[in-house]
Scaffold this motif. Structure first.
Motif, PDB file in Angstrom:
ATOM      1  N   SER A  24     -23.958   5.950  21.305  1.00 44.25           N
ATOM      2  CA  SER A  24     -24.442   6.704  22.531  1.00 44.25           C
ATOM      3  C   SER A  24     -24.732   6.916  24.179  1.00 44.25           C
ATOM      4  O   SER A  24     -24.918   5.225  24.249  1.00 44.25           O
TER       5      SER A  24
ATOM      6  N   THR B  58     -29.154  12.600  26.927  1.00 44.91           N
ATOM      7  CA  THR B  58     -28.632  11.535  25.664  1.00 44.91           C
ATOM      8  C   THR B  58     -27.079  12.376  25.412  1.00 44.91           C
ATOM      9  O   THR B  58     -27.383  13.967  24.451  1.00 44.91           O
TER      10      THR B  58
ATOM     11  N   TYR C 228     -31.977   1.434  22.856  1.00 45.72           N
ATOM     12  CA  TYR C 228     -31.211   0.798  23.793  1.00 45.72           C
ATOM     13  C   TYR C 228     -30.623  -0.582  23.847  1.00 45.72           C
ATOM     14  O   TYR C 228     -31.455  -1.144  22.913  1.00 45.72           O
TER      15      TYR C 228
ATOM     16  N   PHE D  52     -27.553   6.633  27.532  1.00 41.30           N
ATOM     17  CA  PHE D  52     -28.151   7.297  27.717  1.00 41.30           C
ATOM     18  C   PHE D  52     -28.363   7.201  29.620  1.00 41.30           C
ATOM     19  O   PHE D  52     -27.941   6.572  29.617  1.00 41.30           O
TER      20      PHE D  52
END
Length: 254
Positions: free
Chosen positions: A218, A238, A192, A220
């Protein structure tokens, strides 16, 4: 609490299944900003698009929906040839939806603890604690998920009553901590990097974050349920972010 705006969005998304053009009136198409990189903007009216999609016999179900000021956020089940789980976020302005974000993942599971990606409570409680719960989740995301302070995990999470809905994990907090531990294999397995927004209604809080999974850019989307000042339940999706060269609009995923 199911507000009129949540009902409007539920009917809008349900019209993907039914082809009913009426609910599309909630969208101000002349001002609509689309953040799904795989979707063209302004090339096709939503009513026509949804009517075309309805002919493929899709199935649409809003599992839970919430409102945070001008935002509506929803946890969805879709069946478009394959079963998918999605979070949808809409921003309203002058009574109409003018902006949209989403994050979608193939449905998998149940996980090792027997939980699906969508089961569990759906009604928000503790509406008076909305801002307290928002702050708790933001701190958890920033301190634990982004900064990697895994030792603080149980400052935020109730280890005695935690339910995990991620299809690859379970209720075992030790296993979850190991996935997030920065020292695992010398780097974060789930990385993250930035939290873009935290939306909340009472006991439910949705964080929208950006980062990498195995080096892949990505998004989230994490939905948390808070009870007694601690996180007690978690759902997520995700999704990898398409390379910029493949975007069908230029608004960005976030």
């Amino acid at each position: 609490m199911v507000t009129p705006r949540v009902v409007q969005i539920r009917e809008l998304l349900k019209s993907i299944e039914t082809g009913d053009p009426g609910p599309v009136a909630v969208v101000n198409e002349s001002a609509y900003i689309q953040h799904n990189p795989q979707t063209h903007e302004g090339s096709d009216g939503l009513a026509q698009l949804f009517a075309r999609l309805s002919k493929t016999e899709p199935r649409v179900n809003m599992v839970r929906g919430f409102q945070d000021g001008e935002y509506v956020f929803a946890h969805m089940e879709y069946d478009f040839a394959s079963r998918k789980i999605c979070f949808e976020v809409f921003r309203f302005e002058n009574g109409q939806a003018v902006e949209h974000w989403d994050n979608i993942q193939e449905r998998q599971g149940p996980n090792g603890s027997g939980h699906s990606m969508v089961d569990g409570p759906s009604a928000s409680t503790d509406l008076d604690l909305t801002e307290v719960n928002r702050a708790l989740v933001r701190s958890f995301v920033e301190c634990v998920l982004i900064d990697g302070q895994v030792e603080r995990f149980e400052d935020f999470v109730d280890g005695t009553a935690y339910t995990e809905h991620n299809p690859h994990m379970g209720d075992d907090l030790a296993a979850l901590r190991s996935v997030l531990d920065p020292s695992s294999a010398g780097r974060l397995r789930i990385d993250y990097q930035h939290v873009h927004r935290v939306l909340a209604e009472g006991s439910f809080v949705l964080s929208v974050s950006e980062g990498e999974v195995g080096g892949v850019h990505s998004a989230f989307y994490d939905l948390f349920r808070v009870e007694g000042g601690k996180i007690v339940e978690h759902w997520d999706t995700t999704e990898s972010v398409a390379p910029r060269a493949e975007w069908k609009n230029q608004n960005g995923k976030f």
